[in-house]
Design an enzyme around this catalytic site. Structure first.
Site, PDB file in Angstrom:
ATOM      1  N   HIS A  71      16.390 -22.470 -15.840  1.00  0.00           N
ATOM      2  CA  HIS A  71      16.082 -22.828 -14.449  1.00  0.00           C
ATOM      3  C   HIS A  71      16.997 -21.996 -13.538  1.00  0.00           C
ATOM      4  O   HIS A  71      18.118 -21.650 -13.934  1.00  0.00           O
ATOM      5  CB  HIS A  71      16.384 -24.320 -14.291  1.00  0.00           C
ATOM      6  CG  HIS A  71      16.017 -24.918 -12.973  1.00  0.00           C
ATOM      7  ND1 HIS A  71      16.787 -24.771 -11.833  1.00  0.00           N
ATOM      8  CD2 HIS A  71      14.975 -25.692 -12.608  1.00  0.00           C
ATOM      9  CE1 HIS A  71      16.228 -25.431 -10.837  1.00  0.00           C
ATOM     10  NE2 HIS A  71      15.122 -26.000 -11.277  1.00  0.00           N
ATOM     11  N   ASP A  76      22.784 -27.370 -19.850  1.00  0.00           N
ATOM     12  CA  ASP A  76      22.096 -27.960 -18.698  1.00  0.00           C
ATOM     13  C   ASP A  76      21.181 -29.062 -19.238  1.00  0.00           C
ATOM     14  O   ASP A  76      20.124 -28.786 -19.797  1.00  0.00           O
ATOM     15  CB  ASP A  76      21.300 -26.844 -17.985  1.00  0.00           C
ATOM     16  CG  ASP A  76      20.350 -27.380 -16.925  1.00  0.00           C
ATOM     17  OD1 ASP A  76      20.209 -28.612 -16.796  1.00  0.00           O
ATOM     18  OD2 ASP A  76      19.721 -26.555 -16.236  1.00  0.00           O
ATOM     19  N   GLN A 119      16.852 -31.827 -17.893  1.00  0.00           N
ATOM     20  CA  GLN A 119      15.548 -32.285 -18.402  1.00  0.00           C
ATOM     21  C   GLN A 119      15.670 -33.020 -19.738  1.00  0.00           C
ATOM     22  O   GLN A 119      14.680 -33.567 -20.232  1.00  0.00           O
ATOM     23  CB  GLN A 119      14.608 -31.081 -18.595  1.00  0.00           C
ATOM     24  CG  GLN A 119      14.242 -30.366 -17.316  1.00  0.00           C
ATOM     25  CD  GLN A 119      13.355 -31.199 -16.408  1.00  0.00           C
ATOM     26  OE1 GLN A 119      12.756 -32.192 -16.816  1.00  0.00           O
ATOM     27  NE2 GLN A 119      13.250 -30.795 -15.157  1.00  0.00           N
ATOM     28  N   LYS A 147      16.173 -37.460 -11.936  1.00  0.00           N
ATOM     29  CA  LYS A 147      15.174 -37.309 -13.019  1.00  0.00           C
ATOM     30  C   LYS A 147      15.327 -38.427 -14.047  1.00  0.00           C
ATOM     31  O   LYS A 147      14.531 -38.557 -14.963  1.00  0.00           O
ATOM     32  CB  LYS A 147      15.336 -35.958 -13.710  1.00  0.00           C
ATOM     33  CG  LYS A 147      15.111 -34.780 -12.761  1.00  0.00           C
ATOM     34  CD  LYS A 147      15.096 -33.471 -13.499  1.00  0.00           C
ATOM     35  CE  LYS A 147      15.427 -32.300 -12.605  1.00  0.00           C
ATOM     36  NZ  LYS A 147      14.321 -31.775 -11.835  1.00  0.00           N
ATOM     37  N   CYS A 165      10.941 -22.897 -10.473  1.00  0.00           N
ATOM     38  CA  CYS A 165      12.324 -22.382 -10.398  1.00  0.00           C
ATOM     39  C   CYS A 165      12.710 -21.700 -11.699  1.00  0.00           C
ATOM     40  O   CYS A 165      13.842 -21.869 -12.198  1.00  0.00           O
ATOM     41  CB  CYS A 165      13.329 -23.479 -10.056  1.00  0.00           C
ATOM     42  SG  CYS A 165      13.005 -24.268  -8.492  1.00  0.00           S
TER      43      CYS A 165
HETATM   44  N1  PMP Z   1      18.131 -27.452 -14.450  1.00  0.00           N
HETATM   45  C1  PMP Z   1      16.906 -27.812 -14.838  1.00  0.00           C
HETATM   46  C2  PMP Z   1      16.447 -27.470 -16.231  1.00  0.00           C
HETATM   47  C3  PMP Z   1      16.070 -28.496 -13.954  1.00  0.00           C
HETATM   48  O1  PMP Z   1      14.836 -28.833 -14.324  1.00  0.00           O
HETATM   49  C4  PMP Z   1      16.545 -28.815 -12.653  1.00  0.00           C
HETATM   50  C5  PMP Z   1      15.695 -29.585 -11.656  1.00  0.00           C
HETATM   51  N2  PMP Z   1      14.445 -29.063 -11.422  1.00  0.00           N
HETATM   52  C6  PMP Z   1      17.827 -28.417 -12.302  1.00  0.00           C
HETATM   53  C7  PMP Z   1      18.604 -27.762 -13.220  1.00  0.00           C
HETATM   54  C8  PMP Z   1      18.396 -28.750 -10.949  1.00  0.00           C
HETATM   55  O2  PMP Z   1      18.846 -30.056 -10.974  1.00  0.00           O
HETATM   56  P1  PMP Z   1      19.329 -30.865  -9.679  1.00  0.00           P
HETATM   57  O3  PMP Z   1      18.091 -31.331  -8.985  1.00  0.00           O
HETATM   58  O4  PMP Z   1      20.099 -32.011 -10.287  1.00  0.00           O
HETATM   59  O5  PMP Z   1      20.202 -29.974  -8.909  1.00  0.00           O
END
Ligand code: PMP
Length: 411
Positions: A128, A205, A208, A231, A369
């Site tokens: 991401h 990270d 998800q 999430k 993203c």
């Molecule tokens: N990493 C991943 C794999 C994500 O899916 C997301 C959210 N779309 C993020 C980071 C960003 O997370 P946050 O909304 O907590 O900043």
């Protein structure tokens, strides 16, 4: 108990999420955008409301009753997160606004002071942007570079290549536990073992992963782990960085301000110990009060019934989509969570998503993203259906029927 007669009582669970009862364009909502953000149980919404009605005050400053209640609510979330990820100590949990802030904190506070020209950060093709851009920014400042571990067409990390790329100039590796686009579960315990052998810290990270997997940081063996409260059925603006205590202790502050100091003089300031050293300013106290309740809710449901239902949903969805002609599915990893990316031949992802919305179905369309992953597959965008434990077989059937209608409409 939410397991009725050995089956997961999804209707009873759905009834605890007020938003799931609403209609969109006159149709019952089918919410398949959970990887973007998940819906909240009433208990979480009520906890936020209760905080503002009864306990609103700032944390760690006031000795009065409300101040004490606010601090207790905020710190209880840290305890709940420490239990949720099986951390060795609550002091290893830094409360952040989410994964983005957590990764930036590690990039600027841990990595930047250590990076020299010629050093590298190792990422994967499926990251991401939140796990790419902060590293690019600190690389630009330090003269370090980004290296990328490849994936295969199936959407799995090529682990041997990742290991080969762990060369001495790599100063940190950063990997998604679960891909937000493909749903692939990466073998992070194996990656952590290989990184550890070479003395390279590994950031995972977990944005998800946390909603779908048992997160046991003592077993996983990584060095940094992040997660996202919104999430995880909690409020937006909440999240966590976990790091090994010795790493946190060696990190200078990233944000400066109130709450993170021991003593301030104009000649110089001494800082609080972790985790407070990294929590400058007034945090999202009400949000964390809600996140604690979200974690309690998940505890009450129990992981096994939730995960079993999710496996069942994924099998049903994958099977139904595979039967559709003219569909391209991205990511068929052997080990994955209920997230499916796809395209219909000859149709733009946004057009399909717009027509599905007319039927009350929320899916995401776009690059998610993850531009480099889109570049790998040679497409500008995909559609993504991402499920949660409150989704049902009936919703999947309605979704697949809607896709068939949409395809007819789009010719
Ligand atoms: N990493 C991943 C794999 C994500 O899916 C997301 C959210 N779309 C993020 C980071 C960003 O997370 P946050 O909304 O907590 O900043």
């Amino acid at each position: 108990m939410n397991v009725a007669g050995g089956t997961f009582d999804v209707e009873r669970i759905r009834a605890r999420f007020p938003l799931l009862a609403r209609q969109v364009h006159g149709k019952p909502l089918i919410y398949f955008d959970n990887a973007n953000t998940a819906q909240k149980p009433a208990a979480v919404i009520e906890a936020v409301d209760r905080f503002y009605r009864n306990s609103n005050a700032n944390v760690a400053r006031a000795v009065h009753t409300l101040g004490d209640e606010a601090t207790t609510a905020y710190e209880a979330s840290r305890d709940a997160l420490a239990r949720f990820v099986n951390a060795s100590s609550r002091d290893e949990i830094v409360l952040t606004s989410g994964t983005t802030q957590a990764i930036n904190l590690v990039a600027y506070s841990h990595a930047l002071p250590r990076l020299q020209p010629g050093d590298s950060i190792l990422l994967t093709q499926m990251e991401h942007h939140a796990n790419i851009v902060p590293w690019q920014l600190v690389c630009e400042r330090s003269g370090a570079t980004i290296k990328v571990a490849p994936i295969n067409e199936t959407g799995e990390l090529i682990v041997e290549r990742f290991i080969e790329l762990l060369t001495p100039e790599v100063k940190l590796a950063a990997v998604a536990h679960v891909s937000n686009v493909l749903g692939t579960i990466n073998p992070v315990a194996t990656l952590a073992r290989e990184c550890r052998k070479r003395g390279i810290p590994l950031l995972v990270d977990g944005s998800q992963a946390a909603p779908h997997l048992d997160i046991d940081l003592r077993a996983l063996g990584c060095d940094f782990y992040t997660l996202t409260g919104h999430k995880l059925f909690g409020p937006t603006g909440t999240g966590m960085l976990w790091a090994r205590r010795e790493l946190l202790e060696a990190m200078p502050p990233f944000f400066g301000g109130g709450e993170m100091i021991r003593e301030v003089r104009f000649e110089g300031t001494t800082f609080a110990d972790p985790p407070h050293r990294f929590e400058a300013g007034t945090p999202n106290i009400a949000g964390f009060a809600g996140l604690k309740v979200a974690l309690d809710f998940l505890d009450e449901l129990g992981q096994e019934p939730v995960f079993a239902h999710e496996r069942d949903l994924l099998a049903h969805l994958a099977d139904a989509l595979a039967r559709l002609p003219g569909i391209r599915i991205f990511g068929q990893a052997a080990s994955k969570v209920p997230v499916v990316s796809f395209l219909l031949d000859g149709a733009h992802a946004h057009d399909v998503a717009t027509l599905l919305d007319q039927e009350g179905i929320a899916v995401r369309s776009g690059h998610h993203c993850a531009h480099p992953l889109m570049q790998f597959y040679g497409v500008p965008a995909t559609l993504r259906a991402s499920l949660a434990f409150y989704n049902t077989h009936e919703e999947i059937d309605a979704f697949v029927a809607a896709i068939k209608r949409v395809r007819k409409l789009l010719g």
